[in-house]
Design an enzyme around this catalytic site. Structure first.
Site, PDB file in Angstrom:
ATOM      1  N   LYS A 121       0.847  -1.192   0.000  1.00  0.00           N
ATOM      2  CA  LYS A 121       0.000   0.000   0.000  1.00  0.00           C
ATOM      3  C   LYS A 121       0.883   1.244   0.000  1.00  0.00           C
ATOM      4  CE  LYS A 121      -3.973   1.690   2.753  1.00  0.00           C
ATOM      5  NZ  LYS A 121      -4.815   1.362   3.926  1.00  0.00           N
ATOM      6  N   SER A 180      -9.658   1.037   2.948  1.00  0.00           N
ATOM      7  CA  SER A 180      -8.844   1.897   2.102  1.00  0.00           C
ATOM      8  C   SER A 180      -7.763   1.157   1.319  1.00  0.00           C
ATOM      9  CB  SER A 180      -8.186   2.977   2.958  1.00  0.00           C
ATOM     10  OG  SER A 180      -7.353   2.379   3.937  1.00  0.00           O
ATOM     11  N   SER A 190      -9.690  -1.596   7.036  1.00  0.00           N
ATOM     12  CA  SER A 190      -9.218  -1.317   5.682  1.00  0.00           C
ATOM     13  C   SER A 190      -8.547  -2.462   4.950  1.00  0.00           C
ATOM     14  CB  SER A 190      -8.252  -0.138   5.707  1.00  0.00           C
ATOM     15  OG  SER A 190      -8.973   1.051   5.646  1.00  0.00           O
TER      16      SER A 190
HETATM   17  N1  GLN Z   1     -13.020   2.842   6.578  1.00  0.00           N
HETATM   18  C1  GLN Z   1     -12.461   3.262   7.814  1.00  0.00           C
HETATM   19  C2  GLN Z   1     -12.136   4.733   7.738  1.00  0.00           C
HETATM   20  O1  GLN Z   1     -12.471   5.335   6.790  1.00  0.00           O
HETATM   21  C3  GLN Z   1     -11.266   2.444   8.151  1.00  0.00           C
HETATM   22  C4  GLN Z   1     -10.054   2.891   7.452  1.00  0.00           C
HETATM   23  C5  GLN Z   1      -8.849   2.073   7.773  1.00  0.00           C
HETATM   24  O2  GLN Z   1      -8.941   1.008   8.352  1.00  0.00           O
HETATM   25  N2  GLN Z   1      -7.695   2.625   7.418  1.00  0.00           N
HETATM   26  O3  GLN Z   1     -11.559   5.299   8.594  1.00  0.00           O
END
Ligand code: GLN
Length: 475
Positions: free
Chosen positions: A80, A155, A179
């Site tokens: 990532k 994400s 994410s």
């Molecule tokens: N979807 C969650 C957020 O927007 C989790 C994001 C993540 O785990 N980095 O914060």
């Protein structure tokens, strides 16, 4: 040529070790796919071709000379774009860092390279890992590999998509509130969030430091266990990494004893898609048939998870992202005006809408007068959630639940409704807040074929139970 897309990391290493293929050939194929199919999906921000080929040659030389090779020798891996890899862009999916090149490697990278893995690219992501659909990236959305009008989840959407598409057998994402598990569920692959402190965060660009965890994604359980074993453990450069004596996961996947598994009633309430529920129920009945026992449990704090997370995570993010001010990193705007103008202009043009929303939320809940009402209160509820899990894990080995309330939704479907987007994290957030490990296992699909993941959660540092139950389901 071997069928690269079908090869596991273990197959690849074996084929290279027995000289059926060279590491260079494997890596060239992975890079070719990243440039074609990966481009079509918008899964990569950067392809690390030069270093990847050099690393592959080193592996081939070792094989030729009979020198020992590492457990991931020649295996292409994607990272990532918030994990630092020397000399390559680390954009975090943001305009503000779209020219930032870190001068050092994350500990994760050091460990992967010392196992002879080959890093082939940096994957697209929601800006600063804030999002559940990958639509918040400065580089545009990633497509779901099997349903191109749908999101891959987020994400870590680029990482999950690149594994599902067969571009790489393994990838890393980061988790703050789901994410990796949620995109794994949407793309039909395995994703595991380790216990907090399981993998060093050194070199991971911080979002919410008290829950951030680097997390692996794979197409099979053995690969997932192998790459976790290579990368887990204490790191003096991350004071929150834990000195835990990790078992030899890849060699302990078979388990003889039966599990006691909790079914938390709060995870099967309103908002759960019936097709997702059906897949989880099928998983429960299969495990019952195999002799595992299930008990109904209650985690009454569950419905507070989203509210707590969307206070704690933005609060930490607002502090962590303060460093991006045009002085030390990346973008700078209006450098010839007053200092305060330069800060303001840089941040106004560098950050996207969701990141700005989080910074404002976070600043608000930390501000004098609101700190106790929001941040402190949320922190207290978070502690209650953690205790609730601790109590439940006295009686059960694992908790089963859906990973996400729905299968992959359409690109654009939730982007204008932040609350709907936040609710898609409802089942993944609790383990993140509690610091305990959880896995998403691809287990079934909706009637139109969209993948559906089943989530298992375990007590702190009981990743072994997650790998073992995943192995049972895989078989
Ligand atoms: N979807 C969650 C957020 O927007 C989790 C994001 C993540 O785990 N980095 O914060």
């Amino acid at each position: 040529m071997l069928d690269y897309k079908k090869m596991s990391a273990t197959d690849i290493r074996e084929a290279i070790a027995t000289r059926k293929v060279t590491a260079v050939e494997i890596v060239q194929e992975s890079i070719r796919l990243a440039k074609t199919e990966g481009k079509e999906l918008n899964a990569f921000v950067t392809i690390c071709e030069d270093k990847a080929l050099t690393q592959a040659k080193v592996v081939d030389d070792k094989v030729k000379s009979g020198a020992p090779i590492g457990s991931l020798a020649g295996v292409p891996i994607a990272l990532k774009d918030n994990i630092s890899y020397t000399d390559y862009l680390c954009s975090c999916g943001s305009h503000i860092l779209d020219k930032y090149v870190p001068p050092y490697d994350a500990t994760l990278v050091t460990r992967l390279l010392s196992a002879d893995a080959v890093i082939i690219g940096k994957t697209n992501m929601d800006e600063f890992a804030m999002g559940s659909s990958n639509e918040n990236s400065y580089y545009g959305p990633v497509k779901n590999p099997r349903f191109p009008d749908r999101v891959p989840g987020g994400s870590s959407g680029g990482s999950a998509a690149s594994v599902a598409q067969g571009i790489v057998p393994l990838a890393f994402g980061s988790e703050t509130g789901g994410s990796v598990r949620q995109p794994a569920s949407f793309c039909g692959v395995y994703g595991m969030k380790p216990s907090y402190g399981g993998i060093s965060r050194y070199g991971l660009v911080a979002f919410a430091s008290s829950t951030d965890q680097i997390s692996p994604i794979a197409r099979n359980v053995a690969d997932l266990a192998t790459v976790f074993k290579v990368t887990c453990g204490r790191d003096p450069r991350d004071s929150t990494s834990v000195a835990f004596d990790h078992p030899d996961y890849p060699n302990r996947l078979e388990r003889k004893e039966k599990f006691t598994i909790g079914i938390p009633r709060e995870y099967f309430a309103e908002g759960l898609d019936p097709e997702v529920n059906a897949v989880v129920q099928k998983c429960i009945s299969e495990l019952k048939k195999a002799g595992h026992s299930f008990i109904d449990i209650s985690l009454p704090m569950t419905d507070k998870g989203v509210a707590v997370y969307y206070i704690v995570a933005p609060a930490e993010a607002s502090a962590n992202l303060a460093r991006f001010d045009g002085v030390k990193y990346g973008l700078r705007k209006s450098g010839d005006k007053e200092l305060a103008d330069m800060y303001g202009d840089t941040r106004a043009s560098g950050f996207g809408a969701e990141v700005k929303r989080r910074i404002m939320l976070g600043t608000y809940v930390l501000s004098s007068g609101y700190y106790d009402a929001y941040y402190i209160k949320a922190s207290k509820v978070r502690e209650l959630m953690r205790c609730e899990f601790e109590e439940v894990f006295r009686a059960v080995d694992l908790i089963i639940s859906p990973t996400a309330p729905t299968p992959a939704f359409r690109i654009g479907e939730k982007i204008d409704d932040p609350l709907a987007m936040y609710l898609s994290d409802a089942y993944t957030i609790p383990a993140s807040l509690a610091g305990i490990p959880a896995i998403s296992i691809p287990y079934g699909s909706a009637s139109d074929g969209r993948p559906i993941g089943v989530q298992f959660t375990a007590g702190g540092f009981n990743e072994l139970a997650l790998f073992q139950v995943a192995k049972m389901m895989e078989q």
